[in-house]
Design a protein around this motif. Structure first.
Motif, PDB file in Angstrom:
ATOM      1  N   CYS A   1       0.670  -1.454   0.201  1.00 46.70           N
ATOM      2  CA  CYS A   1      -0.243   0.233   0.480  1.00 46.70           C
ATOM      3  C   CYS A   1       0.836   1.442  -0.057  1.00 46.70           C
TER       4      CYS A   1
ATOM      5  N   ARG B   1      -7.416  -2.278  -0.395  1.00 53.83           N
ATOM      6  CA  ARG B   1      -6.116  -2.342  -1.235  1.00 53.83           C
ATOM      7  C   ARG B   1      -4.874  -3.345  -0.290  1.00 53.83           C
TER       8      ARG B   1
ATOM      9  N   GLU C   1      -9.309   3.461   2.120  1.00 54.49           N
ATOM     10  CA  GLU C   1      -8.361   3.159   0.208  1.00 54.49           C
ATOM     11  C   GLU C   1      -7.631   2.023   0.303  1.00 54.49           C
ATOM     12  N   ASP C   2      -6.468   3.099   1.293  1.00 53.07           N
ATOM     13  CA  ASP C   2      -5.065   1.644   1.496  1.00 53.07           C
ATOM     14  C   ASP C   2      -5.588  -0.168   2.263  1.00 53.07           C
TER      15      ASP C   2
ATOM     16  N   GLN D   1      -7.376  -6.961  -0.342  1.00 49.16           N
ATOM     17  CA  GLN D   1      -6.541  -7.423  -1.358  1.00 49.16           C
ATOM     18  C   GLN D   1      -5.515  -7.957  -1.816  1.00 49.16           C
ATOM     19  N   HIS D   2      -4.672  -7.610  -1.518  1.00 47.25           N
ATOM     20  CA  HIS D   2      -2.931  -7.909  -1.594  1.00 47.25           C
ATOM     21  C   HIS D   2      -2.368  -9.087  -0.852  1.00 47.25           C
TER      22      HIS D   2
END
Length: 224
Positions: free
Chosen positions: A27, A78, A74-75, A81-82
């Protein structure tokens, strides 16, 4: 009645810090900040959750860098997901975990997982590590509207394996687990092989587990 052993996941069954920190660093890298967390020095932060990792990293940004509104949310998305795509790259079960689970099962104990990791990620990780079938139930962070240290997820884990609350205990690694057990009115053993080592004794658990080899005997002493 057969007793129930309820396990936390991250930092208890497996050292997941490497993959969690890598997800957080992804991120930061996406924002051109580089890798702000160290996989060794910051291992303990990983076990306090995704947002704790992000905030620790933000605190190390150059003073002239400003994040846009909503950056943390947002991070965080992310990060999840990562992490979901790279969930078992560095993660390893702690020594003796597989053998201890097999021994407990052979002796008839009921086994469940109660974690603050989202349920779908916990399912994936346990399968990747090859131990999902050892547990008759899994309660994740989003299985119920509440998460640990609220006692309801713990109670749900015990109920899901048809266990008795009074014949159960929690194995964990953090203050959250200590507080969960207290709220549920059960004993707690904390592992001394996580990032804090023996320093976890500061939380005054009912027992310290120095190696998984010790777990079957502890279960016998407490539940039989």
């Amino acid at each position: 009645m057969t007793g129930t052993v309820v396990f936390d996941l991250d930092g208890t069954l497996a050292d997941t810090s490497g993959d969690l920190l890598a997800a957080a660093n992804a991120c930061f890298a996406a924002r051109g900040l580089g890798e702000l967390l160290d996989p060794v020095e910051d291992a303990l932060i990983a076990f306090h959750g995704g947002r704790a990792m992000l905030r620790a990293g933000y605190g190390r940004m150059p003073e002239d860098v400003l994040l846009p509104p909503g950056a943390e949310d947002e991070d965080y998305n992310r990060l999840l997901q990562h992490y979901g795509e790279n969930i078992a790259v560095h993660t390893r079960l702690y020594p003796g975990a597989v053998e201890a689970l097999a021994r407990l099962d052979a002796e008839g104990f009921r086994l469940a997982v109660c974690t603050n990791k989202p349920e779908s990620l916990a399912e994936t990780l346990l399968r990747e590590l090859g131990i999902r079938d050892a547990f008759a139930a899994l309660i994740g962070a989003d299985t119920l509207p509440v998460r640990k240290p609220d006692p309801r997820p713990y109670r749900a884990a015990v109920e899901a394996v048809s266990g008795d609350l009074g014949q159960s205990f929690l194995l964990g690694d953090t203050e959250t687990d200590r507080r969960t057990a207290a709220a549920a009115g059960v004993k707690v053993a904390l592992v001394a092989f996580g990032p804090e080592g023996n320093a976890i004794s500061r939380l005054k658990p009912d027992a310290l587990l120095h190696h998984f080899d010790e777990l079957p005997e502890l279960a016998r002493n407490w539940l039989r």
